[in-house]
Design a protein around this motif. Structure first.
Motif, mmCIF file in Angstrom:
data_model
loop_
_atom_site.group_PDB
_atom_site.id
_atom_site.type_symbol
_atom_site.label_atom_id
_atom_site.label_comp_id
_atom_site.label_asym_id
_atom_site.label_seq_id
_atom_site.Cartn_x
_atom_site.Cartn_y
_atom_site.Cartn_z
ATOM 1 N N ALA A 1 0.826 -1.211 0.000
ATOM 2 C CA ALA A 1 0.000 0.000 0.000
ATOM 3 C C ALA A 1 0.856 1.256 0.000
ATOM 4 N N ASP B 1 2.638 1.558 -3.338
ATOM 5 C CA ASP B 1 1.720 1.638 -4.469
ATOM 6 C C ASP B 1 2.065 0.600 -5.537
ATOM 7 N N ARG C 1 -5.881 0.204 1.366
ATOM 8 C CA ARG C 1 -4.891 1.238 1.067
ATOM 9 C C ARG C 1 -5.198 2.520 1.843
#
Length: 361
Positions: free
Chosen positions: A33, A36, A45
């Motif tokens: 998270a 990304d 996230r």
């Protein structure tokens, strides 16, 4: 959850594990998270990023570099951080870098090869993804080759380098110097000094190699204009090493000698400012007693009395285009190197007038 414990040196740095515990997920999920990448639901996230924000988590740039091979940083090495040219060029590069998600790390070479070598070494040690360099020498290129040998993309700006096949972004210095000097020649001047801080081992002569390509091209444009104006032995009017002698001291010598100059072409705005100060100290009036022109449209040149005629360079664009080229190389562009030459434009103000007594060339 409690915050990370403080140490004797302050609060402990927040880790991915801390964020994972606060968000109630595994460390691997938190890492995906935060970085990304990988499969993470929007809800998870958001929870991880919220926990990171509350805890004040900062990504470990070195760890990211080791895991991805990229630091998302670019290096820039300039010749003189006090010179407004390099400030504007750096801003142009920084604007483009930021828009593309890169940070920019600045180093100063002081136009010295040894200092440049150290600066490049530091930049490479920080694992920058690529380097922008205004090289201290266009002839001695070992420092630049060290970047290429390290496998990092390199783009030169303001200068080119002999035998180094990389992208470059420069200004049209020879034609700019020719046009700027022709203003003085057309006004009737023949005793015109070109002044540069560029270090040079001897007095200038036509066979000598000027170490920096931008200054070399300006010298050639200056000589072109004097030759076209019928000035004999124009090379005697080229004055390098103003950094070593001191700009104001050199200007004073040229203005008070047995054959004083009636006009000066300053290779940059800092040199022009030194000449301006020396003239004022001597009671030499511009343009009545001395015509003064310069490269770079620094702020002071437009507000001084009189305003100084300048050859303005697209400085911000030079830095921006160099950064754009570098980012393309970092992202894998394998096309042959290019040299982009950007136009300059003349800004005429009040610092040029005919000499009070036109000497014989």
């Amino acid at each position: 959850m409690s915050e990370p414990a403080a140490t004797g040196n302050g609060r402990r740095e927040v880790t991915v594990s801390d964020v994972a515990a606060a968000a109630g997920v595994s460390k691997a999920t938190a890492a995906r998270a935060l970085g990304d990448y990988g499969a993470v639901s929007d809800a998870v996230r958001d929870r991880v990023l919220g926990a990171a924000d509350r805890l004040g988590y900062r990504p470990n740039a070195l760890a990211r570099t080791m895991s991805t091979g990229r630091s998302n940083t670019l290096g820039i090495v300039v010749g003189d951080i006090e010179n407004p040219f390099f400030a504007q060029a750096t801003r142009g590069a920084a604007d483009v870098a930021a828009a593309a998600g890169f940070d920019l790390i600045l180093s100063n070479s002081d136009e010295d090869l040894e200092t440049e070598a150290k600066a490049i070494g530091v930049q490479l040690a920080k694992r920058v993804d690529g380097l922008l360099v205004a090289s201290a020498s266009s002839v001695e290129t070992e420092n630049l080759r060290s970047v290429v040998d390290a496998g990092r993309p390199l783009v030169l700006f303001d200068r080119t380098a002999q035998g180094v096949e990389v992208d470059s972004v420069i200004a049209a210095n020879r034609s700019g110097a020719r046009e700027l000097t022709s203003l003085l020649v057309d006004a009737g001047h023949r005793r015109i000094a070109f002044i540069s801080t560029m270090t040079h081992p001897t007095d200038f002569d036509r066979s000598a190699v000027v170490a920096t390509s931008s200054v070399a091209e300006r010298v050639e444009g200056f000589l072109d204009a004097l030759t076209a104006g019928g000035v004999q032995h124009p090379e005697r009017h080229v004055h390098l090493n103003a950094r070593r002698e001191g700009v104001e001291r050199m200007a004073t010598r040229l203005l008070t000698g047995a054959d004083p100059v009636t006009a000066v072409v300053a290779s940059d705005s800092l040199i022009a400012l030194g000449v301006f100060r020396a003239a004022r100290e001597l009671g030499v009036q511009i343009p009545r007693d001395l015509s003064l022109v310069a490269f770079d449209d620094a702020d002071w040149t437009g507000v001084a009395t009189p305003g100084i005629t300048v050859m303005a360079q697209p400085i911000h664009e030079i830095g921006a285009e160099a950064a754009e080229l570098l980012i393309r190389r970092v992202r894998g562009d394998g096309r042959p190197p290019v040299t982009r030459v950007l136009k300059q434009h003349l800004i005429e103000r009040e610092s040029v007038a005919p000499p009070r007594a036109t000497p014989v060339a």
